[in-house]
Design a protein around this motif. Structure first.
Motif, short mmCIF file in Angstrom:
data_model
loop_
_atom_site.label_atom_id
_atom_site.label_comp_id
_atom_site.label_asym_id
_atom_site.label_seq_id
_atom_site.Cartn_x
_atom_site.Cartn_y
_atom_site.Cartn_z
N GLU A 1 49.93 -47.03 -76.76
CA GLU A 1 51.12 -47.82 -77.05
C GLU A 1 50.74 -49.17 -77.66
O GLU A 1 51.38 -49.65 -78.60
CB GLU A 1 51.94 -48.05 -75.79
N LYS B 1 49.94 -48.85 -72.22
CA LYS B 1 48.78 -47.96 -72.33
C LYS B 1 48.09 -48.26 -73.65
O LYS B 1 48.67 -48.86 -74.56
CB LYS B 1 49.23 -46.50 -72.30
N THR B 2 46.85 -47.84 -73.77
CA THR B 2 46.05 -48.14 -74.96
C THR B 2 46.71 -47.60 -76.22
O THR B 2 46.76 -48.28 -77.25
CB THR B 2 44.64 -47.54 -74.81
N GLN C 1 53.83 -53.58 -65.10
CA GLN C 1 53.30 -52.40 -65.77
C GLN C 1 52.79 -52.81 -67.15
O GLN C 1 53.51 -53.43 -67.92
CB GLN C 1 54.37 -51.33 -65.92
#
Length: 87
Positions: free
Chosen positions: A69, A66-67, A63
């Protein structure tokens, strides 16, 4: 040296192998790759390793961040780096 219509080089076979892994190789390219796999142990080993790598990555269920994060982590890193440079 004249380029063969049916037989491909090892480098070209590796490139087609990579394309085939992502379903980007044409039917003709896949045919030439299969023909090369019959007689070339180097290409055969490359193809086998390529398949194993793809299966391992699929099984790992990695995983990614995300952008948002990633941006937050980068800004925190930059702040800490700036603090360390001031000292």
């Amino acid at each position: 040296m004249k380029k063969s219509f049916l037989f491909i080089s090892c480098d070209e076979a590796k490139h087609i192998c990579d394309k085939a892994q992502y379903d980007e190789a044409s039917t003709w390219e896949q045919f030439k790759l299969r023909l090369r796999l019959v007689y070339c142990h180097i290409t055969k080993k490359y193809s086998s390793n390529n398949t194993k790598l793809s299966q391992t990555i699929e099984k790992s269920k990695v995983q990614c961040l995300k952008t948002e994060e990633l941006n937050k982590l980068q800004s925190q890193f930059d702040k800490e780096l700036a603090k360390q440079q001031q000292d």
